[in-house]
Scaffold this motif. Structure first.
Motif, PDB file in Angstrom:
ATOM      1  N   ASP A 541       0.753  -1.134  -0.016  1.00  0.00           N
ATOM      2  CA  ASP A 541       0.109  -0.034  -0.005  1.00  0.00           C
ATOM      3  C   ASP A 541       1.015   1.071   0.113  1.00  0.00           C
ATOM      4  OD1 ASP A 541      -2.364  -1.644   0.004  1.00  0.00           O
ATOM      5  OD2 ASP A 541      -2.583  -1.635   2.238  1.00  0.00           O
ATOM      6  N   LEU A 542       1.950   1.277   0.834  1.00  0.00           N
ATOM      7  CA  LEU A 542       2.699   2.530   0.656  1.00  0.00           C
ATOM      8  C   LEU A 542       3.374   2.604  -0.557  1.00  0.00           C
ATOM      9  CD1 LEU A 542       4.678   4.444   2.098  1.00  0.00           C
ATOM     10  CD2 LEU A 542       6.130   2.776   2.897  1.00  0.00           C
ATOM     11  N   ASN A 543       3.977   1.576  -1.131  1.00  0.00           N
ATOM     12  CA  ASN A 543       4.597   1.700  -2.364  1.00  0.00           C
ATOM     13  C   ASN A 543       3.350   2.231  -3.587  1.00  0.00           C
ATOM     14  OD1 ASN A 543       6.583   0.199  -1.258  1.00  0.00           O
ATOM     15  ND2 ASN A 543       6.138  -1.701  -2.393  1.00  0.00           N
ATOM     16  N   ALA A 544       2.424   1.860  -3.399  1.00  0.00           N
ATOM     17  CA  ALA A 544       1.281   2.280  -4.278  1.00  0.00           C
ATOM     18  C   ALA A 544       0.956   3.813  -4.125  1.00  0.00           C
ATOM     19  CB  ALA A 544      -0.129   1.583  -4.193  1.00  0.00           C
ATOM     20  N   ARG A 545       1.089   4.351  -2.841  1.00  0.00           N
ATOM     21  CA  ARG A 545       1.113   5.596  -2.581  1.00  0.00           C
ATOM     22  C   ARG A 545       2.113   6.700  -3.078  1.00  0.00           C
ATOM     23  NH1 ARG A 545      -0.463   6.153   3.869  1.00  0.00           N
ATOM     24  NH2 ARG A 545      -2.503   4.975   4.011  1.00  0.00           N
TER      25      ARG A 545
END
Length: 976
Positions: A541-545
Motif C-alpha cells: 500500500d505504501l508503494n502504491a501511494r
C-alpha cells in the motif's frame, strides 16, 4: 550507339529532334543542404509518421519496435550520435517497407551527474553554494537545463532525416517515467534483492559519489609504487620466524587500512637472504625476506641488493600458518591503532607477473580484497578510514585530513604522507613510480578510488520467489539464460562480451549521493541494522501511494516537508523510520525504460519486449547491461530480442577524435557542405559493427558514390518520361537481355531483404550500388541506350522501358531507408501528388518466376566474351584509331562451339555497341587481342564498312539507300 547530341552533316537534315532523348527536370546537382529542409517540412505537413501508424492499425500489420537507447540531454550532437541514430533510422524505415508497423519512439536520459555538474558550475561562477539552495529549486534548474538541450538535440536529429514520434518522445524526467522508475525500484525492495551493504565501490572524490563500471573510463596514470615488508610474529619456527613478507602496491594510501596479506598456493615461493647491498639501501646483509621465486630478483634489485641467496623453498602450508604485524604496529603516537594481527590468506587473484607474489589486502579499498573477506565472513574487520573527499578521517593517526585526490582531481598528500611514515618506521625497502591504466570518472576525467561506503545494492545472486522463474531464480541466472537462449546478437561477439561481464559481475550499486535523480523510495527502521529482517519497510500500500504521488507531482514531491508523514499515515509510525535520500543510479533509470516506454505506451509492445536494442559497444557495460539486470529483476527475462552494436568513429588515420587534435567531424558541418544524405550514405557504406573512419577524403569518396548513383536514377527518370501502362510488356514477352535484368532483380530482392532483416546495410548498399553501376549503367543502359533513343515504337523499346519502370520502383524503395531525401526527390519526379511520399510505400514483391539460373549462366558466358571485345576496342580508341566503338566491326575468334552457338542467338554487335561483328571458330592469329582471364577468345580489330547514319551513328552499308537521307533502314522506319 546514339549520342545525347547529334551533329548533322553539313548538307543533311538535323535528326536530333526525332530522337527519344531523356526528358527530366531531375537535376544533376543535388543541392541537398538547401533542399532537404523542404522535404522535412513536407513530411511533417502531410504527417508521414502518423499516417504510417494509422495504416498499421487498419492493415493489421505486425508491430516492429526498435527501442531507443536514450542519449544524454546535454550538448550538441557529435558524429557518434549521427552514426547511432542513422543506423536506427535505416532499421526502422526498412522494416516498415518490408511490411511491418515499425514504430520508433526517441527518448532522452535526463537525470544524473552531468547535468547536476553543469548547474553546480553555474553556481560556482556566481559564488553560490549548492548546499544553500533548496533541493527542489536545484532539481527544477536541472530539469530546465535538460529540457533546453532536448529541444536542441531533437532539431538536430530531425535534420538528419530520422523518422519517429518526435512530438511525443519519452523522457526519464517525465512524471510518469519517474513514477515507473520508483515502482520498478520498489519491486527490488519487495522481492528481497535490495539490501544496504558496506563494501568498496568506485568513488569519485571530485563528484563525491559512487560510480558504476559504466561511468568509468581508463587512462594512463602515474602512481607511487612501494615494496613494504611485514614482520612474521607467529606461526613459524627457525629461519622463517625471522623473515619478513614483502608486498608491492601502487596505492600507498591504502596501507593504513591493511588487514591481511594474500598469497596464491599455486605460486612457487622462497626464503631469500640479503648478502650485500649498495651503499644506500633500506635493506641490510643478513635480513630474510619472502618472495615469489619469479619475482625475487627484480624486487631485491629494486631495493638495491647486489647479492642474495635463496635459502630454501617455502610451502603454501607454511605461508598459511603465518601471522604478520602491520608495518605501523607499535609506532609511537598511534596509541595502538595498528597493533593487530595481520593474517596470511590464500587468493586466486594473486599472480607472479609483477610485484612480489604477495598482495597487500585492504578489504575496504579493493574488490578482490573485499571478496576474500566475504568468503571468510570477516566483514566485521572492514575499516572506515577514508571520507567522501578521499580524506583520512579524524580517527586515523598521523594522516587525518590528508586527501588522496584533491577537489581538482590532482594527487593529494595522502600517498607521500604514508610513504614518509613508512620510511620513518622502517617499513619500506624500495619505492618508485609506474605509469599504468587506472580508472577515471568519464565526466570529471579525475581518478577514482575504491572506498568502503554504505550503499544500496541489488543482489544478483539472491533467490527471487516472484513467480517468474522460467529462466532462473536469480538475476544473474536469468540474465545468462536470456543472453544464450532469448537474444540474437549482431555481431555475435556482443554475446560473448556481455556474457562474461554478467558471469563475473558483483552486486549492482544502485545508490548515488546526489540530488538530481529518482530517489530510492524506501524507509529504514530507526536503530535497526541492515541485517535485521525489519530494517526495510516493505508495504504494498505504501508503494502504491508513492507511485501515485510521483505520477501526479513527479519525484520532487519526495523532498517536500511532511512527505514521509503523509506516506506513512496509517501504515507505520513516521518517527520510527528514516527516509532515504540517495538517488538511483541513472543506469537504473534507462534500464527501466522497457516498463514506461515499451510496456506503457500505445506505440510500445504488449509484452514490454523490444524487437531491437541498438547502441555502441560501450553499452555492453552500459544500457544493454543495466536493462538486462533491471528487467531480469522485475520481469524475469531480457527486454530485447535482438541486440545490435556498432563501433566507435575515428578519423581518417584511425585516431580517436579530439578537439585538441583538431580532427573532429561534426554532423552539422557535413550537412552544411554535402547534405544529410551524404552522412547517411557514409553510415550505410561502413561496416558499423567495427570501428569506422571518417574525414574529408572519405566524405569526398562517399559524395562521388552518391553522384554516380544519382546519375543512374536521373537516366531512368529521363527514359521513363511519358511512360504509361499502355507501354508495359509482360516479362515472358521480353527479349532475353531484359529477362536477364529481371533475373538479377529477383536475386537482388532476396539479398536486399535479407540484408535489412539482419541489419547488414553495407551489404545492401554494396549490392544495389554495384548492380546500378556495373550491371545497369556500364552494361544494360549502355547497350539499350541505342534502342531507347533511336527505335520507334518497337517491342524492344517498350520492353526496355518496362524494365526501367520495374527497376525504378525497386531501387527507389530499396534505397529509401538510406538515402531518405534523395529517394523522395526521385519519387516525386513521377508521383507528385499532394500526399505522395516514397516513405508511405512498401518494397514491391518480386515474382519468383523471374529467377532463371539457365538464362543467367548463358548471359554470364556472353558477358565474358563481350569483355574481351570491349577491352580490345578501348585500346583502339586510346590509340585514336577510332573515336567510338560504332566505327568498329571486329572479328571475334571463339574456340568453344557452345559459346559460339550462344552468341548466335543474340545481336552480339548491339551488345558490344559496334556497327557489325563477325564471330568465328577459326584459329585466331597471334597478334589478336586476348584477356588472360578469358581463355579461348581473341579479337581482331576491323573497321566498319559503309556510311555513318546521321541519326544513330552506326556505320552500315545501307545508309543513304532509304527514303530519308543519310540514315539506316532501322532509322528510316522510325522516322516513318
Amino acid at each position: 550507339m546514339c549520342s545525347d547530341v547529334t551533329t548533322p552533316s553539313d548538307s543533311g537534315p538535323d535528326y536530333k529532334s526525332t530522337l527519344n532523348l531523356p526528358k527530366t527536370d531531375f537535376p544533376m546537382r543535388a543541392g541537398l543542404p538547401k533542399r532537404e529542409p523542404e522535404w522535412l517540412k513536407r513530411w511533417e505537413d502531410i504527417g508521414v509518421y502518423d499516417r504510417l501508424r494509422e495504416s498499421g492499425k487498419t492493415e493489421g500489420r505486425t508491430p516492429f519496435v526498435l527501442h531507443d537507447g536514450p542519449p544524454y540531454a546535454n550538448g550538441h550532437l557529435h558524429i557518434g550520435h549521427a552514426l547511432n541514430k542513422t543506423i536506427k533510422d535505416i532499421i526502422v524505415r526498412s522494416h516498415q517497407m518490408m511490411g511491418f508497423d515499425a514504430r520508433y519512439v526517441p527518448g532522452w536520459d535526463c537525470h544524473g551527474l552531468p547535468i547536476e555538474w553543469k548547474i553546480e558550475e553555474k553556481y560556482r561562477q556566481k559564488g553560490k553554494n549548492k548546499d544553500d539552495v533548496p533541493v527542489i529549486d536545484f532539481r527544477q534548474e536541472c530539469r530546465a537545463f535538460a529540457a533546453e538541450w532536448i529541444d536542441v538535440q531533437r532539431a538536430e536529429f530531425k535534420r538528419l532525416g530520422i523518422t519517429g514520434n518526435w512530438a511525443d518522445p519519452y523522457l526519464t524526467m517525465d512524471f510518469h517515467a519517474e513514477a515507473v522508475i520508483a515502482d520498478e525500484f520498489m519491486k527490488f525492495l519487495m522481492n528481497g534483492t535490495l539490501y544496504q551493504g558496506s563494501k568498496p565501490v568506485m568513488w569519485s572524490p571530485v563528484e563525491k559519489t559512487a560510480l558504476a563500471e559504466a561511468e568509468i573510463e581508463y587512462h594512463d596514470h602515474k602512481s607511487h609504487t612501494i615494496w613494504v615488508p611485514f614482520k612474521v610474529v607467529s606461526g613459524a619456527e627457525g629461519d622463517l620466524a625471522e623473515a619478513r613478507v614483502v608486498i608491492w602496491t601502487t596505492t600507498p594510501w591504502t596501507i593504513p587500512s591493511n588487514k591481511a596479506v594474500a598469497f596464491n598456493p599455486k605460486i612457487a615461493y622462497g626464503l631469500y637472504r640479503v648478502d650485500a647491498t649498495e651503499e644506500e639501501s633500506w635493506t641490510a646483509p643478513g635480513e630474510l625476506y619472502l618472495f615469489a621465486d619469479a619475482l625475487a630478483e627484480d624486487a631485491l634489485g629494486k631495493s638495491r641488493v647486489t647479492e642474495f641467496t635463496k635459502v630454501r623453498d617455502v610451502s603454501a602450508d607454511e605461508l598459511g600458518a603465518l601471522t604478520l604485524a602491520h608495518p605501523f604496529a607499535g609506532i609511537e603516537g598511534a596509541d595502538g591503532f595498528w597493533d593487530y594481527d595481520v593474517p596470511m590468506i590464500d587468493g586466486d587473484h594473486v599472480t607472479d607477473e609483477a610485484g612480489t607474489g604477495f598482495v597487500h589486502t585492504a578489504p575496504s579499498h579493493g574488490a578482490d580484497d573485499y571478496e576474500c573477506f566475504v568468503k571468510r565472513n570477516w566483514i566485521d574487520r572492514m575499516t572506515h578510514n577514508v571520507g567522501e573527499d578521499s580524506e583520512f578521517l579524524p580517527h586515523v593517526p598521523f594522516f587525518a585530513d590528508q586527501r588522496v585526490i584533491d577537489h581538482k582531481g590532482k594527487e593529494g598528500k595522502a600517498n607521500t604522507a604514508v610513504i614518509a611514515k613508512l620510511v620513518e618506521a622502517g617499513g619500506i625497502i624500495a619505492r618508485g613510480r609506474v605509469t599504468h591504466s587506472y580508472p577515471h570518472s568519464w565526466r570529471s576525467k579525475a581518478p577514482v578510488i575504491f572506498r568502503n561506503t554504505p550503499q544500496w545494492f541489488a543482489s544478483v545472486d539472491r533467490k527471487i520467489d516472484d513467480g517468474m522463474g522460467e529462466y532462473g531464480d536469480t538475476i544473474r541466472s536469468r540474465a545468462l539464460t536470456s543472453i544464450d537462449k532469448l537474444v540474437k546478437w549482431h555481431p555475435q561477439t556482443g554475446r560473448n562480451r556481455l556474457y562474461s561481464m554478467i558471469e563475473s559481475r558483483p552486486d549492482w550499486v544502485l545508490s548515488r549521493q546526489r540530488a538530481w535523480g529518482v530517489p530510492l523510495t524506501c524507509f529504514t527502521k530507526v536503530g535497526a541494522l541492515p541485517t535485521d529482517p525489519d530494517f526495510l519497510l516493505r508495504n504494498a500500500d505504501l508503494n502504491a501511494r508513492i507511485t501515485a504521488a510521483f505520477e501526479d507531482h513527479g519525484a520532487d514531491v519526495w523532498y517536500e516537508d511532511g512527505f514521509k508523514e503523509k506516506m506513512l499515515d496509517g501504515i507505520a509510525d513516521p518517527a520510527a523510520y528514516d527516509q532515504v535520500f540517495d538517488v538511483l543510479d541513472v543506469w537504473f533509470d534507462s534500464g527501466s525504460t522497457h516498463a514506461f516506454v515499451l510496456r506503457d505506451r500505445e506505440d510500445g509492445t504488449p509484452d514490454g519486449i523490444a524487437d531491437v536494442y541498438l547502441e555502441g559497444t560501450d553499452q555492453h557495460r552500459g544500457w544493454f547491461h543495466s536493462s538486462l539486470l533491471q528487467a531480469c529483476g522485475t520481469k524475469g527475462r531480457a527486454p530485447y530480442k535482438n541486440v545490435v552494436t556498432h563501433g566507435f568513429t575515428l578519423d581518417e588515420k584511425g585516431m580517436k577524435m579530439s578537439k585538441s587534435l583538431g580532427n573532429t567531424i561534426v554532423p552539422e558541418k557535413i550537412i552544411q557542405q554535402y547534405g544529410a544524405d551524404i552522412a547517411r550514405l557514409w553510415v550505410a557504406q561502413v561496416d558499423y559493427t567495427a570501428d569506422q573512419r571518417i574525414g574529408p577524403e572519405i566524405l569526398k569518396g562517399v559524395a562521388d558514390s552518391y553522384r554516380r548513383l544519382r546519375n543512374t536514377m536521373r537516366y531512368m527518370l529521363g527514359s521513363l518520361a511519358d511512360f504509361s501502362e499502355a507501354d508495359r510488356v509482360d516479362a515472358a514477352d521480353m527479349p532475353e537481355l531484359e529477362q536477364w535484368v529481371l533475373h538479377r532483380l529477383a536475386e537482388l530482392d532476396e539479398q536486399v531483404r535479407e540484408g535489412y532483416k539482419t541489419f547488414d546495410f553495407s551489404g545492401v548498399w554494396t549490392a544495389v550500388f554495384n548492380f546500378a553501376t556495373v550491371d545497369l549503367s556500364a552494361f544494360y543502359f549502355d547497350i539499350r541506350k541505342d534502342a531507347l533513343y533511336c527505335d520507334g515504337d518497337t517491342a524492344r523499346r517498350r520492353a526496355a522501358r518496362t524494365v526501367l519502370d520495374i527497376l525504378y520502383h525497386r531501387i527507389t524503395r530499396w534505397l529509401a531507408p538510406i538515402l531518405t531525401f534523395t529517394m523522395e526527390e526521385v519519387w516525386l519526379e513521377r508521383f507528385d501528388g499532394t500526399d505522395a511520399s516514397i516513405h508511405l510505400e512498401d518494397f514491391v514483391e518480386t515474382p519468383a518466376a523471374w529467377k532463371n539460373a539457365e538464362l543467367a549462366a548463358k548471359w554470364s558466358a556472353i558477358r565474358k566474351t563481350r569483355r574481351v571485345v570491349t577491352a580490345a576496342l578501348e585500346i583502339q580508341r586510346q590509340d585514336k584509331v577510332i573515336g567510338a566503338s560504332l566505327e568498329a566491326a571486329p572479328v571475334v575468334h571463339v574456340e568453344d562451339a557452345a559459346v559460339r552457338d550462344l552468341l548466335a542467338t543474340v545481336d552480339f554487335d548491339d551488345l558490344c555497341i559496334t556497327s557489325a561483328i563477325n564471330v568465328t571458330g577459326d584459329p585466331a592469329p597471334s597478334e589478336a587481342f586476348r584477356l588472360p582471364e578469358t581463355a579461348g577468345v581473341a579479337v581482331v580489330f576491323e573497321k566498319a564498312e559503309g556510311e555513318k547514319c546521321q541519326r544513330c551513328w552506326k556505320i552500315l552499308p545501307d545508309v543513304g539507300q532509304h527514303s530519308h537521307a543519310d540514315v539506316c533502314g532501322r532509322c528510316d522506319e522510325a522516322l516513318d
